[in-house]
Design a protein around this motif. Structure first.
Motif, PDB file in Angstrom:
ATOM      1  N   THR A   2       4.947 -40.934  49.151  1.00  0.00           N
ATOM      2  CA  THR A   2       3.740 -41.328  49.862  1.00  0.00           C
ATOM      3  C   THR A   2       2.631 -41.620  48.850  1.00  0.00           C
ATOM      4  OG1 THR A   2       3.010 -39.029  50.095  1.00  0.00           O
ATOM      5  CG2 THR A   2       4.332 -39.958  51.883  1.00  0.00           C
ATOM      6  N   VAL A   3       1.755 -42.537  49.218  1.00  0.00           N
ATOM      7  CA  VAL A   3       0.641 -42.926  48.358  1.00  0.00           C
ATOM      8  C   VAL A   3      -0.643 -42.839  49.176  1.00  0.00           C
ATOM      9  CG1 VAL A   3      -0.348 -44.712  46.884  1.00  0.00           C
ATOM     10  CG2 VAL A   3       2.143 -44.518  47.100  1.00  0.00           C
ATOM     11  N   SER A   4      -1.634 -42.156  48.641  1.00  0.00           N
ATOM     12  CA  SER A   4      -2.932 -42.085  49.295  1.00  0.00           C
ATOM     13  C   SER A   4      -4.017 -42.186  48.228  1.00  0.00           C
ATOM     14  CB  SER A   4      -3.090 -40.772  50.074  1.00  0.00           C
ATOM     15  OG  SER A   4      -2.987 -39.658  49.207  1.00  0.00           O
ATOM     16  N   VAL A   5      -5.191 -42.654  48.621  1.00  0.00           N
ATOM     17  CA  VAL A   5      -6.308 -42.799  47.691  1.00  0.00           C
ATOM     18  C   VAL A   5      -7.507 -42.052  48.254  1.00  0.00           C
ATOM     19  CG1 VAL A   5      -7.895 -44.397  46.556  1.00  0.00           C
ATOM     20  CG2 VAL A   5      -5.488 -45.023  46.849  1.00  0.00           C
ATOM     21  N   THR A   6      -8.023 -41.131  47.457  1.00  0.00           N
ATOM     22  CA  THR A   6      -9.202 -40.346  47.838  1.00  0.00           C
ATOM     23  C   THR A   6     -10.104 -40.197  46.623  1.00  0.00           C
ATOM     24  OG1 THR A   6      -7.877 -39.083  49.438  1.00  0.00           O
ATOM     25  CG2 THR A   6     -10.020 -38.172  48.812  1.00  0.00           C
ATOM     26  N   ASP A   7     -11.359 -40.534  46.785  1.00  0.00           N
ATOM     27  CA  ASP A   7     -12.347 -40.353  45.714  1.00  0.00           C
ATOM     28  C   ASP A   7     -11.877 -40.943  44.382  1.00  0.00           C
ATOM     29  OD1 ASP A   7     -14.027 -39.024  47.502  1.00  0.00           O
ATOM     30  OD2 ASP A   7     -13.146 -37.070  47.025  1.00  0.00           O
ATOM     31  N   LYS A   8     -11.359 -42.169  44.435  1.00  0.00           N
ATOM     32  CA  LYS A   8     -10.968 -42.946  43.254  1.00  0.00           C
ATOM     33  C   LYS A   8      -9.706 -42.430  42.555  1.00  0.00           C
ATOM     34  CE  LYS A   8     -15.849 -44.027  42.506  1.00  0.00           C
ATOM     35  NZ  LYS A   8     -17.015 -43.887  41.615  1.00  0.00           N
ATOM     36  N   GLN A  46       0.963 -50.924  41.782  1.00  0.00           N
ATOM     37  CA  GLN A  46      -0.008 -51.299  42.815  1.00  0.00           C
ATOM     38  C   GLN A  46      -1.134 -50.282  42.919  1.00  0.00           C
ATOM     39  OE1 GLN A  46       2.472 -51.746  46.294  1.00  0.00           O
ATOM     40  NE2 GLN A  46       3.548 -53.520  45.430  1.00  0.00           N
ATOM     41  N   ALA A  47      -0.792 -49.000  42.827  1.00  0.00           N
ATOM     42  CA  ALA A  47      -1.817 -47.958  42.921  1.00  0.00           C
ATOM     43  C   ALA A  47      -2.791 -48.053  41.747  1.00  0.00           C
ATOM     44  CB  ALA A  47      -1.167 -46.582  42.958  1.00  0.00           C
ATOM     45  N   GLY A  48      -2.258 -48.196  40.543  1.00  0.00           N
ATOM     46  CA  GLY A  48      -3.109 -48.242  39.364  1.00  0.00           C
ATOM     47  C   GLY A  48      -3.913 -49.510  39.231  1.00  0.00           C
ATOM     48  N   SER A  49      -3.503 -50.570  39.924  1.00  0.00           N
ATOM     49  CA  SER A  49      -4.197 -51.853  39.828  1.00  0.00           C
ATOM     50  C   SER A  49      -5.352 -51.991  40.816  1.00  0.00           C
ATOM     51  CB  SER A  49      -3.195 -52.996  40.051  1.00  0.00           C
ATOM     52  OG  SER A  49      -2.200 -52.989  39.052  1.00  0.00           O
ATOM     53  N   ARG A  50      -5.459 -51.059  41.737  1.00  0.00           N
ATOM     54  CA  ARG A  50      -6.556 -51.119  42.706  1.00  0.00           C
ATOM     55  C   ARG A  50      -7.890 -50.887  42.017  1.00  0.00           C
ATOM     56  NH1 ARG A  50      -5.107 -48.177  48.369  1.00  0.00           N
ATOM     57  NH2 ARG A  50      -7.403 -48.070  48.303  1.00  0.00           N
ATOM     58  N   GLU A  51      -8.879 -51.688  42.333  1.00  0.00           N
ATOM     59  CA  GLU A  51     -10.187 -51.572  41.705  1.00  0.00           C
ATOM     60  C   GLU A  51     -10.903 -50.281  42.091  1.00  0.00           C
ATOM     61  OE1 GLU A  51     -11.729 -53.380  39.337  1.00  0.00           O
ATOM     62  OE2 GLU A  51      -9.810 -54.419  39.142  1.00  0.00           O
ATOM     63  N   ASP A  52     -10.492 -49.685  43.220  1.00  0.00           N
ATOM     64  CA  ASP A  52     -11.130 -48.439  43.636  1.00  0.00           C
ATOM     65  C   ASP A  52     -10.393 -47.211  43.105  1.00  0.00           C
ATOM     66  OD1 ASP A  52      -8.892 -48.920  45.218  1.00  0.00           O
ATOM     67  OD2 ASP A  52      -9.731 -47.928  46.991  1.00  0.00           O
TER      68      ASP A  52
END
Length: 249
Positions: free
Chosen positions: A4-10, A38-44
């Motif tokens: 699973t992949v999630s993004v929280t607080d950058k 893909q996760a590491g390439s996100r600007e956020d």
């Protein structure tokens, strides 16, 4: 895909959850590199955290699949390499939080990472010599001294995270119950920095290393393929599937 992949607080948190030991088959290894990239390439996103649920961090490849389908070794090798390349060349720092064990490909994930945090009692192991395979020393050498790596590789033995911490590979060793929290707090410090500075720093630090472990791993994979073509390799995998500690030679 048991990830699973999630993004929280950058911070992008990638969690392995594939019981019983987070050992991935060829399809799962094929999917993992793109998830990391893909996760590491996100600007956020300014930091990627790799951690796991269950008994251990990562049990490497699915030996039972390899015993039944040795013809898949070339594809498995390719996607293992792509995974470690994705971590090493992830635009932002990658932190791995190790608990239980990191075995085989799990060692390589750890070795390709930028920072390692670990739970008490966890260990690294390259049991390839007992599984009819080669590979993994290039990334273990990124963490540990040469003779420690050779001793572990020739015996199929374990290196505890406490020993790895003493040798400088592991940044912190904490109680298992605290690992996820400590890892998130550590990643939050990284995520507070400029993304541009982190991207440039990662590129600079990669370039400063005396050797590229990805090139070393590709060199090792030639020997892995050679070993897989020998009958001793199939005997080793069959012994593992049959529940034996190691084949007798």
């Amino acid at each position: 895909m048991p990830v699973t992949v999630s993004v929280t607080d950058k911070v992008a948190e990638i969690v392995f959850d594939h019981p019983p030991v987070n050992a991935f088959d060829t399809a799962q290894w094929a999917a993992l590199p793109d998830l990391i990239t893909q996760a590491g390439s996100r600007e956020d996103v300014r930091c990627v955290l790799l951690r796991a649920e269950g008994r251990g961090f990562c049990g490497g490849v699915d030996i039972k699949e390899m015993a039944a389908h040795p013809e898949r070794i070339v594809q498995l090798n390719r996607d293992n390499h792509r995974t470690f390349l994705a971590i090493r060349h992830c635009p932002v720092p990658v932190v791995s939080a190790i608990h239980g064990f990191a075995i085989g490909g799990g060692v390589n994930i750890a070795g390709a990472s930028d920072v390692l945090l670990a739970a008490e009692g966890a260990y690294f192991s390259l049991p390839e010599i007992d599984r009819g395979a080669m590979g993994g020393a290039a990334f273990m050498m990124r963490m540990l001294p040469l003779h420690k790596v050779r001793a572990a590789f020739f015996t199929g033995g374990k290196v505890t995270v406490e020993e790895a911490h003493r040798l400088g590979a592991v940044e912190q060793v904490v109680p298992t119950a605290d690992l996820a929290r400590v890892a998130r707090d550590y990643c939050a410090v990284i995520a507070s920095k400029s993304r541009t500075a982190l991207v440039l720093a990662k590129q600079a630090l990669n370039g400063l290393e005396a050797t590229d472990p990805n090139l070393g791993y590709r060199f090792e994979q030639g020997f892995t393929l050679e070993m897989y073509m020998h009958p001793d390799s199939q005997a080793a995998r069959d012994a593992f599937v049959d529940g034996k500690a190691a084949a007798k030679f």
